[in-house]
Design a protein around this motif. Sequence first.
Motif, short mmCIF file in Angstrom:
data_model
loop_
_atom_site.label_atom_id
_atom_site.label_comp_id
_atom_site.label_asym_id
_atom_site.label_seq_id
_atom_site.Cartn_x
_atom_site.Cartn_y
_atom_site.Cartn_z
N MET A 119 4.51 -1.13 -1.77
CA MET A 119 3.81 -1.70 -2.60
C MET A 119 4.24 -3.42 -2.40
O MET A 119 3.37 -4.38 -2.57
CB MET A 119 4.56 -1.96 -4.62
N MET A 120 4.61 -3.45 -1.53
CA MET A 120 5.00 -4.42 -0.96
C MET A 120 3.59 -4.69 0.19
O MET A 120 2.70 -5.36 0.29
CB MET A 120 6.15 -4.82 -0.14
N VAL A 121 3.36 -3.64 0.99
CA VAL A 121 1.86 -3.89 2.36
C VAL A 121 0.82 -3.85 1.07
O VAL A 121 0.67 -4.71 1.64
CB VAL A 121 2.29 -2.59 2.77
N HIS A 122 1.28 -3.34 -0.11
CA HIS A 122 -0.56 -3.85 -0.76
C HIS A 122 -0.48 -5.47 -1.23
O HIS A 122 -1.84 -5.99 -1.14
CB HIS A 122 -0.59 -3.37 -1.88
N LEU A 123 0.58 -6.32 -1.56
CA LEU A 123 0.40 -7.58 -1.79
C LEU A 123 0.40 -8.28 -0.30
O LEU A 123 -0.71 -9.78 -0.22
CB LEU A 123 2.41 -7.54 -2.00
N ILE A 130 -6.74 -8.21 3.89
CA ILE A 130 -7.16 -7.17 4.87
C ILE A 130 -7.70 -5.44 3.23
O ILE A 130 -6.39 -5.53 2.29
CB ILE A 130 -5.92 -6.72 5.48
N ASP A 131 -8.49 -4.47 3.48
CA ASP A 131 -8.99 -4.27 2.69
C ASP A 131 -8.21 -2.42 3.17
O ASP A 131 -8.40 -1.78 2.37
CB ASP A 131 -10.43 -3.64 2.28
N VAL A 132 -7.72 -2.94 4.68
CA VAL A 132 -7.33 -1.04 5.24
C VAL A 132 -5.28 -0.96 4.99
O VAL A 132 -5.85 -2.19 6.22
CB VAL A 132 -7.88 -0.96 6.20
N TYR A 133 -4.85 -0.94 4.21
CA TYR A 133 -3.58 -0.83 4.44
C TYR A 133 -3.18 0.76 4.05
O TYR A 133 -3.15 1.03 3.35
CB TYR A 133 -2.89 -1.47 3.56
N ARG A 134 -1.75 1.28 4.90
CA ARG A 134 -0.70 2.20 4.48
C ARG A 134 0.65 1.69 4.72
O ARG A 134 1.30 0.62 5.33
CB ARG A 134 -0.80 3.36 5.86
N GLY A 135 1.27 2.51 3.65
CA GLY A 135 2.87 2.07 3.97
C GLY A 135 3.34 3.44 3.24
O GLY A 135 3.13 4.53 3.03
N GLN A 151 4.66 9.70 1.99
CA GLN A 151 4.13 9.08 3.64
C GLN A 151 5.07 8.55 3.77
O GLN A 151 5.52 7.97 3.28
CB GLN A 151 2.90 8.65 3.16
N TRP A 152 5.31 8.89 4.68
CA TRP A 152 6.90 8.19 6.03
C TRP A 152 6.28 7.99 6.72
O TRP A 152 6.11 8.19 8.43
CB TRP A 152 7.58 9.53 6.21
N PRO A 153 5.62 6.63 7.16
CA PRO A 153 5.34 6.06 8.18
C PRO A 153 5.63 6.32 9.54
O PRO A 153 5.70 6.47 10.89
CB PRO A 153 4.47 4.55 7.86
N LYS A 159 3.21 6.65 12.47
CA LYS A 159 2.36 5.98 12.04
C LYS A 159 0.38 7.25 13.30
O LYS A 159 -0.71 6.58 13.07
CB LYS A 159 2.31 5.00 13.13
N PRO A 160 0.69 7.56 14.41
CA PRO A 160 -0.62 7.95 14.83
C PRO A 160 -1.37 8.81 14.03
O PRO A 160 -2.49 9.37 14.10
CB PRO A 160 0.54 9.54 15.54
N ALA A 161 -0.49 9.52 13.39
CA ALA A 161 -1.13 10.06 11.85
C ALA A 161 -2.24 9.33 11.16
O ALA A 161 -3.15 9.64 11.07
CB ALA A 161 -0.62 10.99 10.93
N ILE A 162 -1.13 8.41 11.29
CA ILE A 162 -2.64 7.64 10.04
C ILE A 162 -3.13 6.58 10.85
O ILE A 162 -4.70 6.35 10.68
CB ILE A 162 -1.69 6.47 9.68
N LEU A 163 -3.08 6.76 12.44
CA LEU A 163 -3.85 5.31 13.04
C LEU A 163 -5.21 6.68 13.33
O LEU A 163 -6.55 6.59 13.24
CB LEU A 163 -4.06 5.78 14.27
#
Length: 242
Positions: A119-123, A130-135, A151-153, A159-163
């Motif tokens: 919810m913080m990353v989204h804001l 920025i349209d693309v985000y993960r947290g 999800q545990w980045p 983070k590699p999995a998200i990348l």
Amino acid sequence: MRRLAVLDLDGTLTPDTLGGLLVRELMARGVCDAAAGREFLATVDGHDPRRQGFHSRIEEVYRSLGRVAAGVSVSSVERTAEEVWAHARGRLFGFVRPLVRMLEAEGFLVALVSGGPLMMVHLVAEDLGIDVYRGAQLAIQRNRYTGEVLQWPSRMGGKPAILRELAELHQACLGQSLAMGNSSSDAELFALVGLPLVFEPSQSLAELAASRGWSRVDRHDVLRVLPALLAGEQGGEGVPSA
């Protein structure tokens, strides 16, 4: 193929730990359990994301975050997050907005990938365009958080999995992509992209960067160093460690 530019958040774009600010405000408003909030803050304060051993303790941080959120309404957290960001946005490092514009002008798809609460990353992402985000994503049932972390980045491999997910989704070439961050979880990304930017690292991360030839930047020189790297003026060599 497209190029990704994956940016860390806490400690990289802002000096704050936004999840910690959020939990402090939730406690101040009586929204979450005070004991769970104190436990989370103590856990976060004891874990420096730039130091060795971070991965072995990060699951404790995430479980603690889940306990803070358990049973709390989504709307209460979202309202609190909005007010926290309204105050914290002024502490973004001065280079951040020009950096995002620079990367977009160079054809990068900018992605914000943080270990902090989604919810913080989204804001932050919305504020920066920025349209693309993960947290860190928390499970929701009947408009309340269940306490489960989905999800545990910052977990090892997170983070590699998200990348890789983003690269596949957007048909991006990792060898031509960029990652910038300051933590052990970001170091996992540096080995996968063609343009790693190690931001204000700890001594151990600086030593690793020097041994791998990863470029090193800080809040004062990143806007100067990045164009040279993109133009190939440094031949892919990293900025020497202090």
